[in-house]
Design an enzyme around this catalytic site. Structure first.
Site, short mmCIF file in Angstrom:
data_model
loop_
_atom_site.label_atom_id
_atom_site.label_comp_id
_atom_site.label_asym_id
_atom_site.label_seq_id
_atom_site.Cartn_x
_atom_site.Cartn_y
_atom_site.Cartn_z
N LYS A 15 0.82 -1.21 0.00
CA LYS A 15 0.00 0.00 0.00
C LYS A 15 0.86 1.26 0.00
O LYS A 15 0.58 2.21 -0.73
CB LYS A 15 -0.93 0.03 1.22
CG LYS A 15 -1.92 -1.12 1.27
CD LYS A 15 -2.95 -0.94 2.39
CE LYS A 15 -2.35 -0.99 3.77
NZ LYS A 15 -1.81 -2.31 4.15
N ARG A 88 -9.80 1.33 9.56
CA ARG A 88 -9.38 -0.03 9.88
C ARG A 88 -10.55 -0.86 10.41
O ARG A 88 -10.43 -2.06 10.56
CB ARG A 88 -8.33 0.03 11.00
CG ARG A 88 -6.93 -0.22 10.54
CD ARG A 88 -6.02 -0.32 11.76
NE ARG A 88 -4.83 0.49 11.61
CZ ARG A 88 -3.77 0.14 10.89
NH1 ARG A 88 -3.76 -1.00 10.25
NH2 ARG A 88 -2.74 0.94 10.79
N ARG A 127 12.63 -10.78 3.07
CA ARG A 127 13.13 -9.44 2.80
C ARG A 127 14.29 -9.06 3.72
O ARG A 127 14.25 -9.30 4.91
CB ARG A 127 11.95 -8.49 3.05
CG ARG A 127 12.07 -7.12 2.51
CD ARG A 127 10.71 -6.48 2.40
NE ARG A 127 10.04 -6.27 3.68
CZ ARG A 127 8.85 -5.69 3.80
NH1 ARG A 127 8.20 -5.28 2.75
NH2 ARG A 127 8.30 -5.53 4.97
N ARG A 161 14.16 -6.56 9.33
CA ARG A 161 13.34 -5.85 10.31
C ARG A 161 12.83 -6.85 11.34
O ARG A 161 12.43 -7.95 11.00
CB ARG A 161 12.14 -5.20 9.62
CG ARG A 161 12.37 -3.76 9.25
CD ARG A 161 11.23 -3.20 8.44
NE ARG A 161 9.91 -3.53 8.99
CZ ARG A 161 8.77 -3.05 8.49
NH1 ARG A 161 8.79 -2.27 7.44
NH2 ARG A 161 7.62 -3.38 9.01
N ARG A 172 -0.19 -9.94 12.68
CA ARG A 172 -0.72 -8.74 12.00
C ARG A 172 -1.79 -9.11 10.99
O ARG A 172 -2.78 -8.40 10.81
CB ARG A 172 0.43 -7.97 11.32
CG ARG A 172 1.28 -7.18 12.32
CD ARG A 172 2.38 -6.38 11.63
NE ARG A 172 3.44 -7.22 11.14
CZ ARG A 172 4.24 -6.92 10.12
NH1 ARG A 172 4.05 -5.80 9.45
NH2 ARG A 172 5.21 -7.72 9.77
#
Ligand SMILES: [Zn+2]
Length: 216
Positions: A15, A88, A127, A161, A172
């Site tokens: 996004k 949300r 990643r 991360r 999440r």
């Protein structure tokens, strides 16, 4: 002609990337809740003091405060807005709808960034980033030419991360399915939903969004 859109999709669906693209190409203003709260905090306004108080107590900022911040931003006008990370919940969607009605603005489209969960997990957990220059790599799709060395700057400071691990991502995702995914049906019923393939290449996703906004 202004355009107001919502970007909807699970964490890691891309996004933010598409929001930046829309800002550059169409001059839209991205309204990210996190950014707005940080900006309000340091603004010194009455609203900013309320935000700081709530955050300093470690509490969640209420929908009423976030809507208040959005109201201030909308009043600045411009080419249009991208809502990223808000609404949300269904209650927030209702509140945003009421605010747009009140200000005479229309919601043009809700872009749903569709992703396959398993593919999303692979995308996020593979990643890693160069701590020196910020270049982003991926174990499968974009490894460094030489293991452990950044192609762009030669640094060996490559890291992941902390929240890019499978457990954190699943937490999440669950939060998204519980609270946010009902918005897909909500906006479909309002005739606003425009699904795009969130796992396509960045430019292809951009083209699908442009097609969804065709004529706007
Ligand atoms: Zn680097």
């Amino acid at each position: 002609m202004t355009i107001n859109i919502i970007l909807l999709g699970p964490p890691g669906a891309g996004k933010g990337t598409q929001a930046r693209k829309l800002e550059e190409e169409r001059g839209l203003v991205q309204l990210s809740t996190g950014d707005m709260l940080r900006a309000a905090r340091s603004s010194g306004t009455e609203m900013g003091r309320r935000v700081a108080e709530v955050m300093d107590r470690g509490e969640l900022v209420t929908d009423e405060i976030v809507i208040g911040l959005i109201r201030e931003k909308l009043a600045e006008g411009g080419n249009g807005f991208i809502f990223d990370g808000f609404p949300r919940t269904l209650a927030q969607a209702d509140a945003l709808g009421a605010l747009l009605d009140e200000t005479g603005m229309t919601l043009d489209a809700v872009i749903e960034m569709q992703v396959d969960d398993a593919a999303l997990v692979r995308r996020i957990t593979g990643r890693f980033t160069c701590g020196n220059c910020g270049e982003v790599y991926h174990d499968e799709t974009k490894p460094t030419a030489k293991p452990g060395v950044c192609d762009a700057c030669g640094s060996t400071d490559l890291g992941r991360r902390a929240d890019d691990n499978e457990d954190s991502l699943k937490t999440r995702l669950l939060e998204y399915y519980k609270k946010t995914s009902p918005l897909i049906g909500y906006y479909y019923a309002k005739g606003k939903l425009a699904p795009v393939d969130g796992l396509a290449a960045m430019d292809e996703v951009g083209a699908q969004i442009a097609a969804a906004l065709n004529g706007k």
